[in-house]
Design an enzyme around this catalytic site. Sequence first.
Site, short mmCIF file in Angstrom:
data_model
loop_
_atom_site.label_atom_id
_atom_site.label_comp_id
_atom_site.label_asym_id
_atom_site.label_seq_id
_atom_site.Cartn_x
_atom_site.Cartn_y
_atom_site.Cartn_z
N SER A 1 7.24 5.90 16.88
CA SER A 1 5.61 5.26 17.06
C SER A 1 5.78 4.88 18.45
O SER A 1 6.38 3.70 19.06
CB SER A 1 5.23 4.03 16.21
OG SER A 1 5.39 4.31 14.86
N LEU A 2 5.50 5.87 19.35
CA LEU A 2 5.60 5.69 20.84
C LEU A 2 4.43 4.83 21.55
O LEU A 2 4.39 3.82 22.08
CB LEU A 2 5.74 6.94 21.63
CG LEU A 2 6.34 6.68 22.96
CD1 LEU A 2 7.71 6.48 23.00
CD2 LEU A 2 6.27 8.40 23.54
N HIS A 3 3.32 5.53 21.13
CA HIS A 3 1.90 4.85 21.59
C HIS A 3 1.80 4.26 22.80
O HIS A 3 0.75 3.84 23.40
CB HIS A 3 1.74 3.54 20.66
CG HIS A 3 1.97 3.87 19.33
ND1 HIS A 3 1.48 5.17 18.83
CD2 HIS A 3 2.23 3.09 18.40
CE1 HIS A 3 1.75 5.02 17.23
NE2 HIS A 3 2.23 3.96 17.12
N CYS B 1 2.83 8.36 2.13
CA CYS B 1 3.17 7.30 2.71
C CYS B 1 3.43 6.06 2.05
O CYS B 1 2.77 5.51 1.20
CB CYS B 1 1.97 7.34 3.90
SG CYS B 1 2.47 6.05 4.94
N GLU C 1 0.99 -1.41 -0.03
CA GLU C 1 0.23 0.11 -0.04
C GLU C 1 0.94 1.22 0.00
O GLU C 1 1.80 1.22 0.64
CB GLU C 1 -0.93 0.02 1.12
CG GLU C 1 -1.96 -1.14 1.34
CD GLU C 1 -2.65 -1.05 2.57
OE1 GLU C 1 -3.43 -1.92 2.80
OE2 GLU C 1 -2.55 -0.07 3.44
N SER D 1 9.72 6.60 9.90
CA SER D 1 9.13 6.10 11.26
C SER D 1 9.44 4.85 11.77
O SER D 1 9.27 4.06 11.18
CB SER D 1 7.58 6.40 11.00
OG SER D 1 6.81 6.01 12.38
N GLY E 1 4.99 -2.36 7.22
CA GLY E 1 6.33 -2.70 7.66
C GLY E 1 6.98 -1.63 8.43
O GLY E 1 6.73 -0.54 8.96
N GLU E 2 8.06 -2.16 9.29
CA GLU E 2 9.14 -1.69 10.06
C GLU E 2 10.30 -1.17 9.38
O GLU E 2 11.08 -2.12 8.89
CB GLU E 2 9.35 -2.36 11.28
CG GLU E 2 10.93 -1.91 12.08
CD GLU E 2 10.69 -0.49 12.60
OE1 GLU E 2 9.74 -0.20 13.25
OE2 GLU E 2 11.65 0.21 12.17
N CYS F 1 -2.70 -3.30 15.02
CA CYS F 1 -2.12 -2.75 13.57
C CYS F 1 -2.42 -3.99 12.46
O CYS F 1 -2.33 -5.15 12.71
CB CYS F 1 -0.70 -2.65 13.72
SG CYS F 1 -0.04 -2.36 11.71
N ASN G 1 -7.83 4.20 14.33
CA ASN G 1 -8.69 3.80 13.14
C ASN G 1 -9.20 2.59 13.35
O ASN G 1 -8.18 1.50 13.32
CB ASN G 1 -7.97 4.16 12.08
CG ASN G 1 -8.90 4.54 10.75
OD1 ASN G 1 -9.98 4.62 10.81
ND2 ASN G 1 -8.03 4.75 9.67
N CYS H 1 4.45 -7.48 8.36
CA CYS H 1 5.30 -6.68 9.40
C CYS H 1 5.46 -7.63 10.48
O CYS H 1 4.57 -8.21 10.80
CB CYS H 1 4.71 -5.56 9.89
SG CYS H 1 5.95 -4.50 11.14
N CYS I 1 2.67 -5.19 16.56
CA CYS I 1 1.99 -4.31 17.35
C CYS I 1 0.24 -4.68 17.33
O CYS I 1 -0.27 -4.93 16.09
CB CYS I 1 1.99 -2.71 16.80
SG CYS I 1 3.75 -2.44 16.51
N CYS J 1 -2.68 1.59 8.48
CA CYS J 1 -1.98 0.91 7.37
C CYS J 1 -2.42 -0.74 7.42
O CYS J 1 -2.57 -1.20 8.35
CB CYS J 1 -0.61 1.36 8.03
SG CYS J 1 0.52 -0.05 8.90
S1 SF4 Z 1 2.57 -0.35 13.38
FE1 SF4 Z 1 4.17 -0.16 12.31
S2 SF4 Z 1 5.75 -1.70 13.34
FE2 SF4 Z 1 3.75 -2.10 14.38
S3 SF4 Z 1 2.98 -3.94 13.35
FE3 SF4 Z 1 2.14 -2.18 12.24
S4 SF4 Z 1 3.65 -1.83 10.53
FE4 SF4 Z 1 4.62 -3.31 12.14
#
Ligand code: SF4
Length: 376
Positions: A236-238, A117, A96, A213, A181-182, A131, A312, A124, A128, A355
């Site tokens: 990405s702290l969260h 983006c 994407e 990021s 992805g990371e 996600c 979201n 990934c 997380c 994402c």
């Molecule tokens: S938030 Fe980012 S790092 Fe975490 S699982 Fe989703 S894509 Fe991967």
Amino acid sequence: MKFTPAKPALTGETLETLTARLAGRGEPAFRARQILEWVYKKRARSWDDMTNLPRPLRAWLGETFALLPAALVLNRQSADVTDKLLLELEDRSLIETVIIRVPQEGVGLEHSRKTICISTQVGCAMGCVFCASGLAGLKRDLAAGEIVAQLLQVCHLEDARTPRARAELASFDNIVVMGMGEPLANYDALLRALTIVNAEWGLGFGARRITISTSGLVPKIRRLADEAIGFRLAISLHGASDAVRERIMPVNKAYPLAQLLPAVREFHERHGRMVTLEFILIEDVNDSLEQADLLREIARDLHAHVNLIPYNAVEGLPWRRPSVLRQEEFARVVRTAGVSVTLRREKGHDIDAACGQLRLKTEKAAPGAPGGGAGS
Ligand code: SF4
């Protein structure tokens, strides 16, 4: 985890590597620049577009390289001016890319500022819990050429919509490496891709307009701090405490805040650029005012900007976004003491812009179709 394409992508070649390939078949050095100019400035769509190249060279290029290793299969435009592109790779994996428009007063939507983006992996591995991209795990890393190709696809799309005043310009204003992805888990391909994007013979796009990021891979943040090119960094702290962060981001077990925050500070001190702390607000998970207090202290200490993003919803996951009242109260608390805060009125809600969601839905809808079974 690694995919070997039938032909390497031209979009993964640097001026140096392409010059070396061409020298191997006796071509003069200026040919490499000529070819890259066709790709990045003149936006050639086929080898035959490259009319100032000798026919045998065009034939060799076609036999040797893939011109664009990512094909546009779907473009979902949302009412709130966000485009979500679904791209298919040679192995039928889906990725994407999102175009986020910020309308400007007094000009039409086609002249709005655009942030792109991009994705760096298929799926990934970071896990997380909130996600969509991580739901099916990691299928594979993207090659540098596949990362660059996402931006070229956007250029082709935007060029067709709005003819450019100056043909050589990129068709957007900012790049955020924040898609699927990371990014720092695919470090070498990412850096090669961004070098191509940044180079004057490539897209010529300024590093200060590119934000990487990461979920918090500390050794890679330190490595990025040592790079000569100063990209922008977002974390990405969260979660503003280890307990909260660990609950939703497994990466925190390997790299808790006591390791992450000094690495971020080091990056900031090396490059002098303000780091952004991304914080997705999830109801009853990280939206307490105690978390807001802690986040404010972290941001103040790092001189960082805070970007609050109301969650979201993802189909199949239990998490919800807090009420608008709670979002605003949280932002107000972080903002005290002069911390710079944005509370995002997020775009793309009606097109699965969180994402990984569009890819996930497309694969579910057609299990035998392109990308079916990715990451499993
Ligand atoms: S938030 Fe980012 S790092 Fe975490 S699982 Fe989703 S894509 Fe991967």
